[in-house]
Design an enzyme around this catalytic site. Structure first.
Site, PDB file in Angstrom:
ATOM      1  NE  ARG A   1      14.480  13.503  30.934  1.00  0.00           N
ATOM      2  CZ  ARG A   1      13.621  14.328  31.532  1.00  0.00           C
ATOM      3  NH1 ARG A   1      12.518  13.830  32.083  1.00  0.00           N
ATOM      4  NH2 ARG A   1      13.856  15.615  31.619  1.00  0.00           N
TER       5      ARG A   1
ATOM      6  CE  LYS B   1       7.668  18.843  30.259  1.00  0.00           C
ATOM      7  NZ  LYS B   1       8.884  18.044  30.425  1.00  0.00           N
TER       8      LYS B   1
ATOM      9  CE1 TYR C   1     -20.236  -2.768  33.788  1.00  0.00           C
ATOM     10  CE2 TYR C   1     -19.052  -0.693  34.112  1.00  0.00           C
ATOM     11  CZ  TYR C   1     -19.858  -1.510  33.340  1.00  0.00           C
ATOM     12  OH  TYR C   1     -20.288  -1.064  32.115  1.00  0.00           O
TER      13      TYR C   1
ATOM     14  CG  MET D   1     -15.350   4.779  29.006  1.00  0.00           C
ATOM     15  SD  MET D   1     -15.687   4.028  27.410  1.00  0.00           S
ATOM     16  CE  MET D   1     -14.758   2.507  27.535  1.00  0.00           C
TER      17      MET D   1
END
Length: 824
Positions: free
Chosen positions: A590, A492, A719, A768
């Site tokens: 769950r 998964k 930054y 980024m």
């Protein structure tokens, strides 16, 4: 390339045992021990080896593939179930394989170089091949075939056309080398080094050295470095010796100078030999490569080559790419790049990997002329043609004058080009799309140009997935299972960030019992990629039931609502006994049926014909945590109680599973009928102590340096000016940022990366698409590789720094990061 043929009667006599011979004229030229990797089926002898798997369990599979000659140690009822096959019955199939190899070796009187050591065996073997091939037709171990099985298979490759043999031998415990020495019988012995590898199998370094040196008991010439035998107190093997060392005047080759070139691409190595100063230019700079090159230099001197010839050849050594790489190709294709060497053995191995790929229906081989064909070129390409048929290759693209000359040997769809440039000029006409493509070319054909043309151009940051390590981890957990226990592997979340069909293909090839995904669309993608294993969907969506049924995906049923919806869908489609997996909630809270829900569940299941319960399972909350062991025991106890009740009402047995990765090793009593292997497959198991885990790192994240800046103390970086240079130094801007999955929490020194072997901190905020490293004091240049995580800077250490778990790190790697899969 005519291999010496043995009759089945001859082989039975060689291994000296009873047999059931039904086809007396059977001729054997090929040996096999893996039913998934079969070549020349008609002339193959299959050895049923008992290891992690019992080869006897796959005899019938090999028989159905066409194999008719077998060596077994367990007769079972093969003579009846495989009626037209030959069976040789021996006490130990590995010993029989080795005995056959000893006999085959005795048929040849060519020089054999045997190579062993803790590290560098395969590199030295491949470089000696490059250095000695201009004069000699050489047979050598394929890849790193140096084990108790790999060595006899390598020696079996000896033929009348060969003039020299290069075989490597690896051992991991006492008593293994005697058998390998008897098979290889090297006239010339090469010891690469004695290091830390395989320490666990020996009581001391002295014992390890004694065992390794047994390979050279009867060697005429032994080549070694005295520094690796400084603590050894026994006798030195070999009737003659040749030594090499650094700053050791008693060594035959004494290295006196070792200087890196100005452009940092080579090392100039000078040595004293026979009263003269000689030199060679080594086209590598790392210490391990230089030492391996010096070992080869010493070997060639010992064999009588002139220093000038050796210098000219060592300068042309090329890296040994011992791995094939699986990459995303143009037009929805998959490219398997395995161009580091080309002979019939390595081609067979690569074709096995190609056959393993199921994501495309079509398989194409791009193959160059095979070096060293000589007088038997026709026989060689006939053998290649049979291989392509047996390995289900759909198309051959041949490149080179020799393979083109033998085009009539091939029955598969074929097209031929005189050269690599000719092929690239006509690439559009070949139409590479929606297929798996294997590149297998000799070095001079420069197939790297083809790889570049066929590989999809994507983001330079790469997540490299080591399929050997993944296979090793899978086999480790399999070795912990009780007999008959099945295994489900979790794929998964894009296989924890590692890929989908690329991982599933390997798991299917290694015969796991189930795959598990989170959502139906993940399972559908696997089906569309040719995966036929049973697939369990852990969190099915009612809206996706139609497509789940269409693709034979098996849902987890965790509530009456989901059960009723699914049964209604099955009835509308007229389906009967569709497999489902019932989830019990034993404490996770769950998904799943609580204990008090079970009576109602049983009432609903009673009399239902649309479904059949394939398994009942639950999830342990804290299997890795000793502090929660009492709660884990309660979960296991409740699970036993509830599954017993459900089975008694159903009237049939089901698969029961509750153990996750950590529970496989910590809670053997929780294995039941099946276990679920998740993140342990990828080398991470929180139940293991740091530094003592037998697991291997599967994923390595790599990027590169875009720019280097020299900055003064006090200057700021990034930054908001959060990064401040504490001293005069330099920074490297690298091509990874938070959009790639490198979290902003790792800025300002929290994150660490590796640049040319040195661990360096981040500086400034993570951007980024990039971030900055403080590389003050590190020798680096723009374009150099940067390792974001591997087995040194680990995923676990990054997760700890971020206050999270390794799952988040692995699954957070962006899909724009290129995945490359390699298999050695």
């Amino acid at each position: 390339m005519y291999h010496k043929s043995y009759s089945i009667d001859e082989i039975a006599e060689i291994v000296n045992t009873k047999n059931f011979i039904k086809i007396s004229d059977a001729a054997i030229t090929t040996l096999a021990f893996d039913s998934r990797r079969l070549g020349d089926i008609i002339h193959t002898l299959f050895f049923a080896v008992k290891g992690r798997r019992d080869g006897h369990d796959f005899v019938r599979e090999a028989y159905s593939s066409g194999i008719r000659n077998f060596v077994v140690s367990d007769e079972r009822n093969f003579a009846e179930t495989c009626p037209d096959a030959n069976f040789i019955v021996v006490p130990d199939t590995v010993r029989a394989l080795q005995t056959l190899a000893v006999y085959h070796r005795s048929q040849f009187n060519i020089p054999v170089i045997g190579i062993t050591g803790s590290n560098g065996k395969t590199i030295v073997k491949e470089w000696l091949y490059q250095l000695l091939a201009p004069e000699k037709n050489i047979v050598r171990s394929p890849k790193s075939y140096n084990s108790q099985i790999g060595v006899p298979v390598s020696v079996w490759g000896m033929g009348e056309e060969h003039e020299l043999a290069l075989f490597e031998a690896g051992i991991s415990r006492k008593g293994e080398m005697e058998a390998l020495e008897g098979i290889i019988k090297p006239a010339i012995g090469v010891l690469t080094n004695i290091g830390q590898a395989h320490e666990d199998g020996f009581s001391s370094d002295q014992e390890k050295t004694v065992e390794k040196l047994k390979l050279f008991n009867d060697s005429e010439l032994f080549i070694y470095s005295p520094k690796y035998l400084a603590e050894y107190s026994g006798s030195i093997p070999g009737k003659k010796t040749f030594t090499w060392d650094w700053n050791n005047e008693s060594a035959d080759l004494n290295i006196i100078e070792d200087v890196i070139s100005a452009d940092k691409s080579h090392r100039l190595v000078k040595g004293a030999f026979s009263g003269e100063i000689i030199q060679c230019l080594v086209p590598f700079t790392d210490a391990a490569s230089v030492e391996n090159a010096v070992c080869c230099w010493a070997t060639m001197l010992a064999l009588g080559y002139s220093p000038a010839v050796i210098d000219s050849r060592i300068g042309k050594l090329h890296p040994v790419g011992m791995r094939l790489e699986l990459k995303t190709g143009i037009h929805n294709s998959s490219i398997i790049d395995d161009s580091y060497s080309l002979d019939i053995s390595s081609l067979t191995i690569a074709l096995d990997f190609l056959k393993q790929q199921n994501q495309h229906q079509r398989r194409t081989l791009i193959l160059s002329d095979i070096p060293g064909a000589g007088m038997n070129a026709g026989a060689l390409y006939s053998q290649v043609a049979r291989l392509l048929e047996n390995k289900d290759v759909n198309r051959l693209i041949g490149i080179g004058t020799e393979i083109s000359r033998h085009a009539d040997r091939f029955t598969v769809d074929s097209v031929f080009f005189e050269s690599t440039s000719d092929f690239l000029d006509n690439l559009d006409s070949v139409s590479i799309a929606d297929e798996s493509v294997l590149l297998k070319g000799a070095r001079r054909f420069e197939f790297e140009k083809i790889s570049k043309a066929l590989t999809e151009k994507v983001h330079e940051t790469v997540l490299a997935i080591n399929l050997n390590a993944l296979e090793n981890n899978l086999n480790h957990y399999k070795s912990l299972l009780k007999p008959g226990v099945k295994i489900t592997t979790m794929v998964k979340a894009f296989s924890y960030g590692s890929g989908s069909f690329e991982i599933a293909n390997l798991l299917q090839f290694n015969r796991v019992d189930y795959l598990a995904v989170a959502f139906a669309d993940e399972g559908i993608a696997l089906r569309q990629a040719g995966i036929t294993l049973p697939v369990m969907v852990m969190n099915p969506d009612v809206a996706g039931f139609d497509t789940m049924i269409e693709h034979d995906l098996e849902p987890e049923i965790y509530s009456l609502r989901v059960l009723n919806e699914f049964v209604a869908k099955l009835k509308r489609k007229g389906r009967e006994e569709y497999p489902i997996h019932v989830k019990l909630d034993t404490g996770m809270h769950r998904l799943g049926f609580l204990e008090e829900d079970v009576p109602a569940l049983l009432d609903e299941l009673t009399g239902l014909t649309a479904i059949r319960v394939r398994s009942i399972f639950s999830h342990l909350t804290s299997s890795e945590d000793p502090a929660a062991d009492e709660f884990t025991r309660q979960q296991i106890g409740l699970f036993k109680e509830l599954t017993s009740l459900i089975e008694s009402r159903l009237g049939y047995s089901v698969i029961k599973h509750i153990a996750n990765t950590s529970a496989i090793s910590r809670w053997p009593e929780a294995q039941f009928d099946m276990v679920r292997l998740g993140i342990g497959l990828y080398g991470i198991d929180s139940a293991r102590e740091a530094g003592v885990s037998p697991l291997e790192t599967v994923a390595s994240l790599k990027t590169s340096i875009s720019q280097i800046k020299h900055l003064k103390a006090g200057e700021t970086v990034g930054y908001n000016r959060r990064g401040v240079m504490q001293r005069d130094g330099k920074t490297a801007t690298v091509k990874i940022g938070y959009a790639d999955g490198y979290d902003r929490k790792l800025g300002n020194g929290a994150g660490k990366m590796i640049v040319n072997g040195k661990v360096v901190p981040t500086i400034g905020n993570i951007c980024m698409d990039m971030c900055m490293l403080d590389i003050t004091g590190v020798d680096a240049k723009e374009g150099d590789e940067v390792i974001v995580f591997n087995d040194q800077v680990t995923v676990e250490s990054i997760a700890k720094e971020m206050g999270t778990i390794p799952y988040e790190i692995l699954t957070g790697i962006s899909q724009r990061v290129k995945r490359i899969y390699y298999y050695e």
